[in-house]
Design a protein around this motif. Structure first.
Motif, PDB file in Angstrom:
ATOM      1  N   GLU A 121      21.325  -6.852  -0.462  1.00 39.03           N
ATOM      2  CA  GLU A 121      22.417  -5.377  -0.404  1.00 39.03           C
ATOM      3  C   GLU A 121      21.578  -4.793  -1.997  1.00 39.03           C
ATOM      4  O   GLU A 121      21.919  -4.097  -1.221  1.00 39.03           O
ATOM      5  N   TYR A 122      21.251  -5.754  -2.109  1.00 33.86           N
ATOM      6  CA  TYR A 122      21.313  -4.799  -3.921  1.00 33.86           C
ATOM      7  C   TYR A 122      19.640  -4.162  -3.607  1.00 33.86           C
ATOM      8  O   TYR A 122      18.752  -3.292  -3.825  1.00 33.86           O
ATOM      9  N   GLU A 123      18.596  -5.412  -2.612  1.00 35.73           N
ATOM     10  CA  GLU A 123      17.138  -5.455  -2.474  1.00 35.73           C
ATOM     11  C   GLU A 123      16.972  -3.867  -2.106  1.00 35.73           C
ATOM     12  O   GLU A 123      16.495  -3.313  -1.526  1.00 35.73           O
ATOM     13  N   ASP A 124      17.799  -3.817  -0.787  1.00 30.48           N
ATOM     14  CA  ASP A 124      18.329  -2.155   0.393  1.00 30.48           C
ATOM     15  C   ASP A 124      18.506  -1.719  -0.053  1.00 30.48           C
ATOM     16  O   ASP A 124      17.848  -0.458  -0.636  1.00 30.48           O
ATOM     17  N   PHE A 125      19.619  -1.619  -1.177  1.00 30.76           N
ATOM     18  CA  PHE A 125      19.448  -0.466  -2.009  1.00 30.76           C
ATOM     19  C   PHE A 125      18.528   0.097  -2.709  1.00 30.76           C
ATOM     20  O   PHE A 125      18.082   1.751  -3.191  1.00 30.76           O
ATOM     21  N   MET A 126      17.862  -1.015  -3.581  1.00 28.15           N
ATOM     22  CA  MET A 126      16.945  -0.875  -4.566  1.00 28.15           C
ATOM     23  C   MET A 126      15.528  -0.125  -4.170  1.00 28.15           C
ATOM     24  O   MET A 126      15.378   0.361  -4.279  1.00 28.15           O
ATOM     25  N   GLU A 127      15.469  -0.903  -2.664  1.00 24.21           N
ATOM     26  CA  GLU A 127      14.183  -0.196  -1.165  1.00 24.21           C
ATOM     27  C   GLU A 127      14.753   1.483  -1.774  1.00 24.21           C
ATOM     28  O   GLU A 127      14.040   2.168  -1.449  1.00 24.21           O
ATOM     29  N   CYS A 128      15.695   1.883  -1.384  1.00 25.18           N
ATOM     30  CA  CYS A 128      16.033   3.053  -0.598  1.00 25.18           C
ATOM     31  C   CYS A 128      16.309   3.902  -2.120  1.00 25.18           C
ATOM     32  O   CYS A 128      15.784   5.228  -1.937  1.00 25.18           O
ATOM     33  N   MET A 129      16.096   3.618  -3.179  1.00 21.11           N
ATOM     34  CA  MET A 129      16.268   4.206  -4.102  1.00 21.11           C
ATOM     35  C   MET A 129      14.775   4.745  -5.026  1.00 21.11           C
ATOM     36  O   MET A 129      14.378   5.866  -5.287  1.00 21.11           O
ATOM     37  N   HIS A 130      14.282   3.718  -4.884  1.00 26.17           N
ATOM     38  CA  HIS A 130      13.038   3.196  -5.878  1.00 26.17           C
ATOM     39  C   HIS A 130      11.296   3.561  -4.827  1.00 26.17           C
ATOM     40  O   HIS A 130       9.938   3.915  -5.090  1.00 26.17           O
ATOM     41  N   VAL A 139       3.373   0.468  -0.877  1.00 33.30           N
ATOM     42  CA  VAL A 139       2.996  -0.966  -1.199  1.00 33.30           C
ATOM     43  C   VAL A 139       2.545  -1.283   0.589  1.00 33.30           C
ATOM     44  O   VAL A 139       1.213  -1.207   0.684  1.00 33.30           O
ATOM     45  N   ARG A 140       3.162  -1.486   1.589  1.00 31.64           N
ATOM     46  CA  ARG A 140       2.295  -0.336   3.067  1.00 31.64           C
ATOM     47  C   ARG A 140       1.724   0.210   3.278  1.00 31.64           C
ATOM     48  O   ARG A 140       0.821   0.194   3.625  1.00 31.64           O
ATOM     49  N   LEU A 141       2.051   1.609   2.603  1.00 34.43           N
ATOM     50  CA  LEU A 141       1.263   2.907   2.789  1.00 34.43           C
ATOM     51  C   LEU A 141      -0.846   2.754   2.347  1.00 34.43           C
ATOM     52  O   LEU A 141      -1.300   2.758   2.624  1.00 34.43           O
TER      53      LEU A 141
END
Length: 106
Positions: A59-68, A74-76
Motif C-alpha cells: 500500500e505504501y509503495e502504491d501511494f509513493m508511486e502515485c505521488m512521485h 524509469v519506464r519512459l
C-alpha cells in the motif's frame, strides 16, 4: 483557552503536510492519490510502526508511486532509450510531426 482553533481563525493550515491528499481540495474534489493514501492509513491503523512497515509495504509503495511517479519515469526512460537505439540501427524513423517539420498550410 485563547488558542482554540487559532489556525482556523488566522486562515492558515500548519498541519497540511501530515496527510497531503486528505486536506480540503479545490472545488471539494478528492486529491489524485487520496484513495492510495487512505488504503495505506487504513492498513496501518492500530498495527504499530514495526508491523505496519512489513504488512502495509504494498500500500505504501502504491501511494509513493502515485505521488512521485518514479516507476513511470524509469519506464519512459527505457522506452526512449529503445527508440533511440532503433533510430541508430535504422529500424525506425520519426514521423514528420516529430522532426520539427510543419504541415503544409492551405
Amino acid at each position: 483557552m485563547p488558542f482554540w482553533e487559532l489556525q482556523r481563525h488566522l486562515g492558515i493550515d500548519v498541519d497540511r503536510w501530515l496527510l497531503r491528499q486528505s486536506m480540503p481540495q479545490p472545488y471539494g474534489k478528492a486529491g489524485a492519490c487520496h484513495a492510495f493514501e487512505r488504503e495505506w492509513v487504513e492498513c496501518g491503523h492500530g498495527l504499530g510502526q514495526t508491523r505496519a512497515r512489513r504488512e502495509c509495504q504494498l500500500e505504501y509503495e502504491d501511494f509513493m508511486e502515485c505521488m512521485h511517479r518514479t516507476k513511470l519515469a524509469v519506464r519512459l526512460r527505457t522506452i526512449l532509450e529503445q527508440r533511440d537505439k532503433m533510430i541508430k540501427e535504422g529500424k525506425y524513423t520519426l514521423p514528420d510531426y516529430h522532426k520539427g517539420k510543419e504541415e503544409p498550410r492551405p
